[in-house]
Motif scaffolding. Structure first.
Motif, short mmCIF file in Angstrom:
data_model
loop_
_atom_site.label_atom_id
_atom_site.label_comp_id
_atom_site.label_asym_id
_atom_site.label_seq_id
_atom_site.Cartn_x
_atom_site.Cartn_y
_atom_site.Cartn_z
N HIS A 85 0.84 -1.21 0.00
CA HIS A 85 0.00 0.00 0.00
C HIS A 85 0.87 1.25 0.00
CE1 HIS A 85 -3.55 2.43 0.62
NE2 HIS A 85 -2.99 3.00 1.68
N GLU A 88 2.23 1.79 -3.42
CA GLU A 88 1.24 2.32 -4.34
C GLU A 88 1.02 3.81 -4.10
OE1 GLU A 88 -0.45 1.05 -7.01
OE2 GLU A 88 1.05 -0.51 -6.80
N ARG A 93 1.36 8.26 -10.88
CA ARG A 93 0.53 7.76 -11.98
C ARG A 93 0.05 8.94 -12.83
NH1 ARG A 93 -3.70 5.21 -8.06
NH2 ARG A 93 -3.40 7.35 -7.34
N ASP A 124 4.19 5.55 -13.68
CA ASP A 124 3.44 4.90 -14.75
C ASP A 124 2.76 5.99 -15.57
OD1 ASP A 124 2.16 2.48 -16.00
OD2 ASP A 124 0.36 3.52 -15.33
N SER A 136 -10.35 8.53 -14.73
CA SER A 136 -9.30 7.84 -14.01
C SER A 136 -8.92 8.59 -12.74
CB SER A 136 -8.07 7.68 -14.91
OG SER A 136 -7.04 6.97 -14.26
N ARG A 139 -11.66 8.20 -10.11
CA ARG A 139 -11.67 6.86 -9.49
C ARG A 139 -10.43 6.63 -8.61
NH1 ARG A 139 -13.16 5.26 -14.83
NH2 ARG A 139 -11.02 4.57 -15.17
N GLY A 140 -9.54 7.59 -8.57
CA GLY A 140 -8.34 7.45 -7.76
C GLY A 140 -7.28 6.58 -8.40
N GLU A 141 -7.38 6.37 -9.72
CA GLU A 141 -6.42 5.53 -10.43
C GLU A 141 -5.30 6.34 -11.09
OE1 GLU A 141 -9.95 2.35 -11.66
OE2 GLU A 141 -8.97 3.56 -13.21
N CYS A 142 -5.37 7.65 -10.98
CA CYS A 142 -4.40 8.53 -11.64
C CYS A 142 -4.18 9.76 -10.77
CB CYS A 142 -4.95 8.91 -13.02
SG CYS A 142 -4.02 10.18 -13.88
N ASP A 143 -2.95 10.27 -10.74
CA ASP A 143 -2.63 11.45 -9.94
C ASP A 143 -2.79 12.75 -10.72
OD1 ASP A 143 -1.89 9.84 -7.75
OD2 ASP A 143 0.07 9.48 -8.67
#
Length: 291
Positions: A85, A88, A93, A124, A136, A139-143
């Motif tokens: 965690h 991550e 990102r 990434d 994205s 959804r918290g998948e990208c900064d």
């Protein structure tokens, strides 16, 4: 009793030796011996039988080991979960808002390597439409999104990190392809392709030039018809003009815009208001320091 003592106990039981267990955990034999003595004190009974052949477990020690091993395994699993965690959270990102140009995979790898080197973090970089990038982020998948041109939205911040020159991407057999530069006046007879996915999202290069009086006809063909427009009808595309990126489209060339019409197009980082992860903040500070 604590998890460290439990782990020490299991290692002593596995090796049958205090000194071997101490070496594995990087502590002194005296520290290992004290930890085991303290553990036995809590039970009020010996966990080990000590003799000249080494150390073995008593009956109580065997019973304790049977219960201690799954506890140790579960704790290790929790530690790994925490480390994963944390990794991550530190990962950067990014999402590049751009069509999938020819060498985009290498460009994204080079971009990631730059931030890996200077930030000491794993990076990434994805690529796609602006709307996909916003989803994205939500959804918290990208900064952060990287856009060519500014983006104005009440839920997002837009930070300009620099500028890039624009150019005209055209088929290699286009009548203007051999020119050193091309002016807007020279472009007037030719169609300019507008992308529904990219030119309506933010202040793109095309939008910037349209606001400045571009007189060329602008077309927005369906995806299946874009190759015909580009290669047969000699339509052109406004794109960034960065030589290291190489050929943007197959069998195409990039012609710089004539100096009198040239504009510096901002490169921007788009982030959700009130949500800037530490990895992104470090990147922004790095870019500010290099400005």
């Amino acid at each position: 009793m604590n998890i460290k003592q439990i782990n020490y106990f299991i290692t002593v039981a596995d090796h049958g030796s205090l000194s071997s267990a101490a070496r594995e955990h990087g502590i002194s034999v005296q520290a290992m011996s004290k930890a085991m003595t303290d553990l036995e004190s809590e039970f009020g009974e010996s966990l080990f039988e000590r003799n000249h052949q080494g150390i073995s477990l008593t009956q109580l020690g065997e019973t304790f080991r049977a219960k201690a091993e799954p506890v140790s395994d579960s704790f290790h699993a929790l530690e790994e979960m925490g480390e994963l965690h944390a990794k991550e959270l530190s990962k950067l990102r990014l999402f590049l808002c751009a069509p999938a140009f020819c060498r985009n995979a290498k460009a994204r790898t080079d971009m990631a390597a730059f931030f890996d080197n200077y930030l000491g973090t794993e990076t990434d970089v994805a690529i796609g439409t602006g709307e996909a990038g916003l989803d994205s982020i939500r959804r918290g998948e990208c900064d952060a999104l990287i856009t060519i041109g500014t983006f104005d939205h009440p839920d997002f911040d837009c930070y300009t990190v620099g500028t890039v020159p624009a150019g005209i991407c055209m088929a290699a057999n286009h009548p203007l392809a051999r020119l050193e530069t091309v002016s807007l006046a020279q472009l007037e007879p030719y169609r300019v392709i507008s992308s529904k996915s990219f030119d309506h999202f933010n202040e793109s290069i095309l939008v910037t030039y349209q606001k400045d009086g571009l007189k060329s006809p602008v077309v927005e063909p369906p995806t299946f018809d874009m190759p015909r427009q580009f290669y047969v009808k000699h339509a052109v595309c406004f794109m960034v003009n960065i030589a290291p990126l190489g050929e943007m489209l197959p069998r195409s060339t990039m012609v710089p815009i004539a100096p009198k019409d040239a504009k510096a197009i901002p490169i921007c980082l788009i982030t959700l208001k009130g949500s800037k992860p530490p990895s992104y903040q470090r990147m922004e500070q790095l870019l500010k320091g290099r400005a």
